[in-house]
Design a protein around this motif. Structure first.
Motif, PDB file in Angstrom:
ATOM      1  N   UNK A 168      -4.153  12.737  -4.524  1.00 49.07           N
ATOM      2  CA  UNK A 168      -4.292  11.346  -4.937  1.00 49.07           C
ATOM      3  C   UNK A 168      -3.350  11.014  -6.090  1.00 49.07           C
ATOM      4  N   UNK A 169      -3.169  11.963  -7.020  1.00 46.36           N
ATOM      5  CA  UNK A 169      -2.290  11.673  -8.165  1.00 46.36           C
ATOM      6  C   UNK A 169      -0.856  11.453  -7.688  1.00 46.36           C
ATOM      7  N   UNK A 170      -0.405  12.290  -6.766  1.00 50.82           N
ATOM      8  CA  UNK A 170       0.953  12.131  -6.237  1.00 50.82           C
ATOM      9  C   UNK A 170       1.066  10.818  -5.468  1.00 50.82           C
ATOM     10  N   UNK A 171       0.062  10.519  -4.657  1.00 54.96           N
ATOM     11  CA  UNK A 171       0.083   9.274  -3.887  1.00 54.96           C
ATOM     12  C   UNK A 171       0.104   8.070  -4.827  1.00 54.96           C
ATOM     13  N   UNK A 172      -0.614   8.168  -5.929  1.00 58.03           N
ATOM     14  CA  UNK A 172      -0.642   7.074  -6.892  1.00 58.03           C
ATOM     15  C   UNK A 172       0.740   6.872  -7.507  1.00 58.03           C
ATOM     16  N   UNK A 173       1.395   7.996  -7.824  1.00 59.89           N
ATOM     17  CA  UNK A 173       2.747   7.902  -8.380  1.00 59.89           C
ATOM     18  C   UNK A 173       3.684   7.226  -7.374  1.00 59.89           C
ATOM     19  N   UNK A 174       3.579   7.643  -6.127  1.00 60.75           N
ATOM     20  CA  UNK A 174       4.415   7.041  -5.072  1.00 60.75           C
ATOM     21  C   UNK A 174       4.127   5.546  -4.945  1.00 60.75           C
ATOM     22  N   UNK A 175       2.852   5.221  -5.000  1.00 63.22           N
ATOM     23  CA  UNK A 175       2.451   3.822  -4.852  1.00 63.22           C
ATOM     24  C   UNK A 175       3.081   2.976  -5.958  1.00 63.22           C
ATOM     25  N   UNK A 176       3.069   3.516  -7.159  1.00 64.99           N
ATOM     26  CA  UNK A 176       3.641   2.763  -8.286  1.00 64.99           C
ATOM     27  C   UNK A 176       5.144   2.590  -8.105  1.00 64.99           C
ATOM     28  N   UNK A 177       5.796   3.661  -7.621  1.00 58.09           N
ATOM     29  CA  UNK A 177       7.246   3.582  -7.416  1.00 58.09           C
ATOM     30  C   UNK A 177       7.592   2.562  -6.316  1.00 58.09           C
ATOM     31  N   UNK A 178       6.837   2.623  -5.214  1.00 52.90           N
ATOM     32  CA  UNK A 178       7.114   1.702  -4.107  1.00 52.90           C
ATOM     33  C   UNK A 178       6.873   0.265  -4.556  1.00 52.90           C
ATOM     34  N   UNK A 179       5.789   0.096  -5.287  1.00 55.55           N
ATOM     35  CA  UNK A 179       5.444  -1.231  -5.774  1.00 55.55           C
ATOM     36  C   UNK A 179       6.532  -1.751  -6.732  1.00 55.55           C
ATOM     37  N   UNK A 180       7.041  -0.859  -7.600  1.00 54.11           N
ATOM     38  CA  UNK A 180       8.084  -1.256  -8.551  1.00 54.11           C
ATOM     39  C   UNK A 180       9.365  -1.649  -7.816  1.00 54.11           C
ATOM     40  N   UNK A 181       9.657  -0.948  -6.715  1.00 53.04           N
ATOM     41  CA  UNK A 181      10.864  -1.275  -5.943  1.00 53.04           C
ATOM     42  C   UNK A 181      10.730  -2.639  -5.270  1.00 53.04           C
ATOM     43  N   UNK A 182       9.535  -2.948  -4.804  1.00 45.35           N
ATOM     44  CA  UNK A 182       9.342  -4.198  -4.061  1.00 45.35           C
ATOM     45  C   UNK A 182       9.083  -5.395  -4.989  1.00 45.35           C
ATOM     46  N   UNK A 183       8.633  -5.106  -6.189  1.00 46.39           N
ATOM     47  CA  UNK A 183       8.267  -6.175  -7.128  1.00 46.39           C
ATOM     48  C   UNK A 183       9.332  -7.265  -7.306  1.00 46.39           C
ATOM     49  N   UNK A 184      10.616  -6.881  -7.576  1.00 46.84           N
ATOM     50  CA  UNK A 184      11.621  -7.936  -7.779  1.00 46.84           C
ATOM     51  C   UNK A 184      11.763  -8.838  -6.548  1.00 46.84           C
ATOM     52  N   UNK A 185      11.593  -8.265  -5.371  1.00 44.59           N
ATOM     53  CA  UNK A 185      11.678  -9.078  -4.148  1.00 44.59           C
ATOM     54  C   UNK A 185      10.504 -10.050  -4.063  1.00 44.59           C
ATOM     55  N   UNK A 186       9.320  -9.549  -4.428  1.00 51.80           N
ATOM     56  CA  UNK A 186       8.149 -10.434  -4.411  1.00 51.80           C
ATOM     57  C   UNK A 186       8.332 -11.554  -5.430  1.00 51.80           C
ATOM     58  N   UNK A 187       8.910 -11.207  -6.597  1.00 58.06           N
ATOM     59  CA  UNK A 187       9.190 -12.233  -7.611  1.00 58.06           C
ATOM     60  C   UNK A 187      10.080 -13.335  -7.037  1.00 58.06           C
ATOM     61  N   UNK A 188      11.022 -12.911  -6.173  1.00 56.71           N
ATOM     62  CA  UNK A 188      11.977 -13.882  -5.605  1.00 56.71           C
ATOM     63  C   UNK A 188      11.467 -14.554  -4.343  1.00 56.71           C
ATOM     64  N   UNK A 189      10.217 -14.303  -3.992  1.00 55.24           N
ATOM     65  CA  UNK A 189       9.645 -15.002  -2.846  1.00 55.24           C
ATOM     66  C   UNK A 189       9.899 -14.365  -1.491  1.00 55.24           C
ATOM     67  N   UNK A 190      10.332 -13.113  -1.489  1.00 55.46           N
ATOM     68  CA  UNK A 190      10.511 -12.412  -0.210  1.00 55.46           C
ATOM     69  C   UNK A 190       9.158 -12.041   0.391  1.00 55.46           C
ATOM     70  N   UNK A 191       9.101 -11.955   1.716  1.00 54.02           N
ATOM     71  CA  UNK A 191       7.969 -11.327   2.397  1.00 54.02           C
ATOM     72  C   UNK A 191       8.326  -9.868   2.642  1.00 54.02           C
ATOM     73  N   UNK A 192       7.320  -9.005   2.606  1.00 57.00           N
ATOM     74  CA  UNK A 192       7.543  -7.584   2.890  1.00 57.00           C
ATOM     75  C   UNK A 192       7.147  -7.318   4.344  1.00 57.00           C
ATOM     76  N   UNK A 193       8.090  -6.790   5.110  1.00 55.31           N
ATOM     77  CA  UNK A 193       7.794  -6.464   6.505  1.00 55.31           C
ATOM     78  C   UNK A 193       7.898  -4.952   6.681  1.00 55.31           C
ATOM     79  N   UNK A 194       6.887  -4.384   7.350  1.00 57.77           N
ATOM     80  CA  UNK A 194       6.790  -2.934   7.488  1.00 57.77           C
ATOM     81  C   UNK A 194       6.756  -2.575   8.972  1.00 57.77           C
TER      82      UNK A 194
END
Lengths: 169, 701
Positions: free
Chosen positions: B514-540
């Motif tokens: 869980x600790x590793x997954x949490x770290x990954x989650x924070x990193x992924x979220x940090x990478x996507x954050x600027x796009x969300x700020x700019x109004x992008x949709x995230x498609x997976x």
């Protein structure tokens, strides 16, 4: 009888039939005859709790364990029915509704049409109110006893194989 | 897990697949199918689940107070309440009750809690003959076997097997053969034993604090007989079974049979408020009317703690206490369907939720025996009538097992997926992967590299801007589906970005890190954050990563970070469907021209309710779609690659293979990476992603 009550009866009848429950609908005057017709073999019974309706004399009330063992049919009142599920409610009374409805192969339940409630919400409102006052017990019985533990569905595991409801309208 | 224990696990699973697999599969799939049909008849199934959940949350929150209230109520009624700290305490008390009543025989109706405390052995050692009266339990008692399912304990046994057992053991005049004959024989045998019983024991599905009423959900009638015939009734139940009032029983009564065996309602819902008013039936005195004289009944309610109050204080295990033991999580689980509770279970409980129960009541060693069999596919989450996040409980227990130090089994397929602190080198990993599997091939050019080389297209005046999350599988292995996604989105007027992004953390999470997954989650979220700020949709593209963003990150990220990402993330085809529905030109997509498609949606995609978009869009584009109803493909990330689980994964897959082959479609299509790998192995033909049929300029039709 209100229109809604009639709808509830139709729903009850249709759902109960899904479980193979036989139904007879009669007036209170015809109760004894309808019960007599529904009974097979030696019968035991618990007295019906309503004025003006009683069990036929051929039915042994206050049965002994030997009577229970030897009976083919048990006759009891049903206090309530739940239309949505085709279920009947049997109260655990001092005169033996529980064993009488449980040991014989065939159970004949007598139900007043006005006692059909539409759904479980209504049934549990009744249970809550009643049980808090009386600390009673009851069973919600739907169709015959059944098991699939021996490889396929078999009716009559520990309880009745057949259920017949005489509805008094 | 050492090499020896992996071999032993593989051998155990192989033996169960051969001996019990067929009967377990037929029964559990029947129950599961019945569940879908039965809950569909309810006007407001989700409303009932919400209600049931709320009642349990409240009851567990107020449990100490409810137990006090229940004690007062039962004592007013003339009964006794004993709260036992543990199994030994409960057994001692029950043995004393039997002793006081000079009991020679106790008849029991089915109760998992009584199995948990192993009361049968305890009483039998003290000279009390204990008889299981549930037909399935009695078969097991005669056979000296353990239950393989919490509701239908003998589902691993066939009718033929039971007939052989009875004929050998009891030597009836005429050999027994049919289910009817076997049932009637058992009924008679058990009736004779019930008649001579001194004590009746039942469990309790629910107990109401306001009236002291025990609700018992049964079908055979043995619980009724066990409670009414003898004058002494002992009910054994976990403390978590208490609910405030009689009215609270309603949603559970409507949900429990449907969720478990797919019955709208079972034959009998006993609502016993002991001591009950029914007369006892004394067969030793056969000719005296049962109604003669006073009925003098004795009632003991034995509430078992045995770790439950500590579970209540444990933020992650607490939800386990909401479990109503319906068995939905067993029946809906693809692995359980193949091996049953003898592999997918601990000392007492089996199925998905059993990890929580075993960890709480028997300890981590018992949970460790089978916790791996939960692949996190999440199909049980929507089946659970009280909405327990069962995969999360499995993940937490796995995490705790990892931390306890004796496991070290982090199996990752892709180096890039490995956690930062992998304790064990790559060579060890190779040994644990099954040689019968071909490992995924890494592509020379990743999706991100391709996109960078190609450069972004800039549609004039784009309606929407999308960041296509380059999940590790799409980026490194299944690159074509990523390219098709880019082309499809661009053809519909969307501006697309494909940035370099870290993994979402699915692999470490599924390994209980869980600790590793949490770290990954924070990193992924940090990478996507600027796009969300700019109004992008995230498609997976990868459904299991979308499930991280939409579901699992709730546990790993702060609430606002989770909510923003979850609200703005879409599965690829869900998003494309939405574009078309909002007016994008569907004709920009390839046409199906009546070609047939066999589609296996992804387990987590289905739990998120997203299968329908793919089916609808393919149909709109002129494909004839048949879907599989297999709950999971069996691969489930790295699970199906592990040598001890390879055969189980292939057994689960066999069911999917049958369905896919029966369709004989022009295209076999899957949304998930694991499903793609598994179907490739099953069919010797690699399925494509739906977007590869729909992308403009591809050979869709």
């Amino acid at each position: 009888m209100s229109h809604a009550a009639g709808d509830a009866y139709d729903r009850f009848a249709s759902r109960a039939a899904d479980y193979g429950v036989e139904l007879t609908r009669t007036s209170p005057d015809g109760a004894a005859a309808a019960i007599e017709a529904a009974v097979e073999g030696p019968a035991v019974g618990a007295p019906l709790p309503w004025d003006g309706v009683s069990l036929p004399e051929s039915i042994t009330t206050d049965p002994s364990p030997a009577d229970l063992d030897g009976a083919t049919t048990g006759v009891t009142a049903a206090a309530l029915a739940v239309a949505e599920y085709g279920s009947i409610v049997l109260r655990a009374t001092p005169d033996g509704t529980e064993p009488v409805s449980l040991f014989p192969d065939r159970h004949v339940a007598v139900l007043r049409e006005d006692d059909v409630v539409p759904d479980m919400e209504a049934a549990f409102a009744w249970f809550g109110e009643t049980f808090r006052q009386t600390r009673d017990s009851a069973v919600i019985a739907t169709g015959p006893s059944a098991t699939a533990d021996m490889g396929e569905l078999v009716k009559g595991a520990h309880g009745p194989k057949e259920v017949h409801v005489v509805v008094l309208s | 897990m050492s090499g020896n224990s992996r071999d032993a696990k593989a051998a155990q699973i192989r033996r169960l697949l051969e001996t019990e697999g067929e009967a377990v599969a037929a029964n559990t799939r029947g129950f599961n199918h019945g569940r879908y049909e039965s809950v569909a008849k309810l006007d407001d199934y989700q409303g009932l689940r919400d209600e049931a959940r709320a009642i349990k949350e409240d009851a567990i929150e107020r449990l100490p107070e409810l137990i006090d209230r229940l004690r007062e109520t039962v004592e007013e009624n003339g009964g006794t309440v004993y709260v036992a700290d543990d199994a030994a305490d409960a057994n001692r008390y029950i043995a004393e009750v039997c002793d006081d009543r000079d009991a020679d025989r106790l008849v029991k109706s089915k109760s998992m809690t009584s199995e948990e405390i192993e009361i049968n052995d305890h009483l039998q050692e003290r000279g009390v003959d204990v008889v299981e009266t549930d037909l399935g339990e009695w078969v097991l008692q005669v056979a000296d076997e353990a239950p393989s399912h919490i509701v239908a304990p003998a589902i691993h046994k066939s009718r033929e097997g039971i007939a052989e057992l009875f004929n050998e053991r009891f030597g009836p005049d005429e050999p027994l053969e049919t289910a009817e004959e076997l049932t009637m024989f058992a009924r008679e045998q058990l009736l004779e034993r019930i008649k001579e019983a001194d004590v009746g024991m039942t469990g309790a599905n629910f107990i109401t604090a306001d009236t002291g009423t025990i609700a018992l959900v049964t079908s055979e009638g043995n619980a009724r007989k066990s409670a009414v015939v003898p004058d002494t009734h002992v009910a054994v139940a976990g403390v978590e079974k208490v609910v405030p009032s009689v009215e609270d029983l309603q949603p559970f009564v409507e949900l429990i049979g449907r969720s478990g065996t797919g019955q709208d309602i079972t034959s009998y819902i006993s609502l016993l408020t002991p001591p009950v008013d029914s007369p006892t039936v004394d067969f030793a005195d056969p000719d005296t009317p049962i109604t003669d004289g006073e009925t003098d009944r004795e009632f003991h309610l034995v509430l078992i703690d045995n770790g439950r109050m500590a579970m209540r204080e444990d933020e992650d295990l607490r939800e386990t206490l909401y479990c109503i033991r319906c068995s939905a999580c067993s029946n809906t689980c693809a692995n359980f369907q193949s091996v049953g509770g003898h592999a997918f279970g601990g000392e007492t409980y089996s199925g998905g939720i059993a990890t929580g129960w075993e960890a709480g009541v028997h300890g981590m060693d018992s949970a460790a025996q089978f916790n791996d069999l939960c692949t996190g596919c999440s199909r049980c989450v929507e089946a659970c009538p009280v909405k327990i996040d069962i995969p999360w409980i499995n993940t937490v227990v796995r995490d705790r097992l990892n931390r306890s130090g004796d496991r070290g089994q982090f199996d990752f397929l892709v180096d890039g997926l490995a956690p930062d602190a992998e304790p064990d080198g790559g060579a060890g990993l190779q040994k644990r992967l099954d040689r019968r599997r071909e490992l995924p091939t890494f592509r020379r050019e990743t999706l991100v590299d391709w996109f960078e080389r190609r450069g972004p297209a800039h549609p004039p005046d784009p309606d929407r801007r999308v960041v296509l999350y380059p999940d590790l599988y799409t980026n490194h292995v299944l690159v074509e589906r990523g390219k098709a996604a880019v082309r499809t989105l661009e053809a519909l007027g969307v501006e697309v970005a494909v940035p370099d992004a870290p993994g979402a953390g699915r692999a470490p999470l599924s390994q209980g890190m869980i600790a590793t997954a949490t770290r990954k989650a924070r990193q992924a979220s940090a990478t996507l954050d600027p796009y969300l700020d700019d109004g992008y949709d995230v498609v997976v593209v990868e459904p299991s990563d979308l499930a991280m963003f939409r579901e699992d990150y709730e546990r790993l990220l702060s609430e606002p970070a989770f909510e923003r990402l979850a609200e703005n993330s879409y599965e690829l085809i869900e998003y494309v469907y939405g574009l078309v529905a909002s007016g994008a030109d569907a004709d920009a997509l390839a046409a199906g021209d009546g070609k047939s498609v066999a589609y296996h949606s992804h387990c987590q995609q289905r739990t998120m309710g997203l299968e329908a978009y793919t089916v609808a869009l393919l149909e709109d584009r002129g494909f004839a779609v048949t879907t599989s109803d297999v709950e999971c493909c069996g691969m489930a990330g790295s699970f199906g690659y592990k040598e001890q689980y390879y055969e189980l994964a292939m057994d689960v897959g066999e069911h999917l293979e049958e369905q896919l082959r029966a369709t004989d479609a022009d295209h076999v299509v899957a949304s998930g990476t694991s499903c793609t790998d598994q179907i490739s192995d099953l069919l010797d033909e690699e399925p494509c992603h739906p977007v590869e049929l729909l992308a403009p300029g591809t050979a869709g039709g």
